[in-house]
Design a protein around this motif. Structure first.
Motif, mmCIF file in Angstrom:
data_model
loop_
_atom_site.group_PDB
_atom_site.id
_atom_site.type_symbol
_atom_site.label_atom_id
_atom_site.label_comp_id
_atom_site.label_asym_id
_atom_site.label_seq_id
_atom_site.Cartn_x
_atom_site.Cartn_y
_atom_site.Cartn_z
ATOM 1 N N THR A 77 -13.763 18.141 17.057
ATOM 2 C CA THR A 77 -13.145 18.584 15.575
ATOM 3 C C THR A 77 -11.738 18.974 15.878
ATOM 4 O OG1 THR A 77 -15.191 19.977 15.541
ATOM 5 C CG2 THR A 77 -13.252 21.195 14.450
ATOM 6 N N HIS A 120 -9.266 16.336 13.253
ATOM 7 C CA HIS A 120 -8.999 18.048 12.478
ATOM 8 C C HIS A 120 -9.545 17.603 10.771
ATOM 9 C CE1 HIS A 120 -4.702 16.163 12.791
ATOM 10 N NE2 HIS A 120 -5.493 15.780 14.199
ATOM 11 N N VAL A 142 -8.900 22.621 8.816
ATOM 12 C CA VAL A 142 -10.303 22.007 9.256
ATOM 13 C C VAL A 142 -9.555 23.453 10.622
ATOM 14 C CG1 VAL A 142 -11.583 20.449 11.316
ATOM 15 C CG2 VAL A 142 -10.726 19.727 8.696
ATOM 16 N N SER A 176 -12.880 25.655 12.822
ATOM 17 C CA SER A 176 -13.669 25.430 14.087
ATOM 18 C C SER A 176 -13.435 26.880 14.752
ATOM 19 C CB SER A 176 -12.910 23.875 14.054
ATOM 20 O OG SER A 176 -11.645 24.193 14.930
#
Length: 450
Positions: free
Chosen positions: A59, A63, A234, A238
């Motif tokens: 992640t 991203h 993102v 996260s």
């Protein structure tokens, strides 16, 4: 060559995606059951923590790049700009390489913060396995997302099925040999490494072209703006939600609880994906394509259908999950994991209702109002982190599940109203209410009979 999206093409893409998801989720449940039974709660918790860390690094490394690739490639092809689509693909690939290198450096620098309880003395193994899995999985995710933008959903579908079959076969052999935790991790490294070769072959078979042509200012400026904003969103998201839950459980409660939480999450997510993955995968590219053809007037009918479909799927799963959680856990993982039953029941319920967030999330990507999306990401991080810090230290696993519920109710409810009003969309409340009443009636009747 322009990509034409038809109802028949959408049905074929949904069918392939559904088959892939069913196979992948079923094999994933088999693997988790074999590993959980063989390793036990403590070692499985250590294994699950490594897999979670790999996912977190993926992640961080990717991203907003995969989402940007899927959206902008799809829009370019929808507008007939094939050369722009291949140039966008190449530009984003180079951006990904730089991002992955930066994340590797940061992870090495911050390693002491990420070692969980139970990994003391095995730092080198933890580091090597995590990095060896993170890099190929990141590359795989990017290229499969780009393939979705080309309407080549079968690239991800076949890639997932092949790697899942290979992974399961190896775990079966290791279970038969009563292999240790380390040997299971080494096999996971091999499987992750195979992702690069598989996606490379599938991409060539799909005849997807990547070029290094320079992007025009007209294309590059919105692309870069979208990528940076999406990346920020993102990364912010996260850092909240499941990330904080697992981190706090591993640091404050114990690795066994990490295993319980991960297994419950995987079961709930697996059931969600089996029911809704094809619809979820198709939704955002289809909405982006519709907007490219005729603006938001073309998007609204898709949103209306999506809300009804997702609510129906969520209610179906919620009823089945709550009633069958206990026999499923005991049958799949054994009596040593009975402590996770209440967590699984609540996770299934919350995950099912959270399906209504899929149309909202897809709409936000299509609207491309970065301030709203960033505000949502910040809200998710603040709400989920606050709830986790307040509930997990005193209540452990139950607190982690409750924190997820608080986040879902506040974020999904608030932003659904806001985003739908922005484009003048009114959800099909009458149809949705009918579905809810029917679900309550049938659920109550089943509860009395069983």
């Amino acid at each position: 060559m322009s990509v034409s999206i038809t109802r028949l093409g959408a049905r074929k893409a949904a069918a392939v995606r559904t088959l892939s998801t069913d196979v992948t989720v079923a094999l994933g449940l088999i693997v988790s059951a074999l590993l959980a039974r063989q390793l036990g709660p403590e070692d499985y918790g250590r294994y699950a923590y490594v897999l979670w860390m790999v996912g977190l690094l993926v992640t961080f490394g990717n991203h907003g790049i995969p989402l940007t690739a899927s959206r902008f490639i799809s829009e370019a092809l929808g507008a007939g700009r094939t050369s722009d689509a291949s140039s966008i693909y190449g530009w984003l690939q180079r951006a990904q390489w730089l991002s992955l290198a930066a994340v590797c450096v940061l992870f090495l620098a911050l390693l002491p913060l990420f070692e969980a309880a139970g990994w003391e003395g095995d730092t080198q193994i933890f580091l090597a396995v995590t990095l060896a899995c993170f890099l190929p999985k990141s590359v795989y995710q990017f290229h499969t997302s780009a393939a979705k933008g080309h309407w080549k959903f079968w690239v991800e579908a076949w890639g997932n099925m092949v790697t899942s079959i290979v992974y399961t076969a190896g775990v079966l052999v290791l279970t038969w040999a009563d292999a240790s935790l380390k040997h299971n991790l080494y096999w996971y490294v091999i499987v992750c490494a195979s992702h690069v070769g598989i996606v490379w072959w599938l991409r060539r078979k799909a005849e997807i072209v990547i070029t290094r042509e320079k992007l025009t200012d007209e294309v590059r400026r919105p692309l870069m703006a979208n990528m940076w904003w999406t990346s920020l969103q993102v990364l912010i998201v996260s850092l909240g939600g499941r990330t904080v839950d697992i981190y706090l459980l591993s640091r404050l409660i114990g690795v066994a609880e990490v295993g319980y939480y991960t297994l419950a999450s995987n079961l709930a997510r697996g059931a969600i994906e089996m029911l809704s993955s094809s619809l979820s995968t198709l939704l955002m590219p289809t909405m982006a394509h519709a907007r490219g053809q005729g603006g938001f007037d073309h998007v609204k009918p898709i949103l209306s259908d999506a809300n009804r479909y997702f609510l129906f799927l969520g209610l179906t799963l919620a009823g089945a999950g709550i009633m069958w959680a206990r026999p499923a856990v005991i049958g799949i993982y054994g009596v040593r994991y009975e402590a996770m039953v209440p967590a699984l029941q609540w996770m299934v319920l919350l995950s099912s209702l959270a399906l209504l967030d899929n149309p909202v999330s897809s709409l936000l990507l299509v609207i491309d109002n970065q301030r709203i999306r960033t505000g949502r990401a910040v809200a998710v991080m603040v709400v989920s982190t606050t709830a986790a810090l307040a509930l997990i230290p005193p209540y452990g696993l139950v607190g982690a599940v409750a924190a997820s519920g608080v986040n879902a109710v506040i974020i999904i409810g608030g932003y659904s109203v806001y985003c739908y009003r922005m484009i003048g969309f009114r959800p099909p409340w009458r149809s949705m209410l009918s579905l809810l009443l029917a679900a309550c009636f049938s659920g109550g009747l089943a509860w009395l009979l069983l």
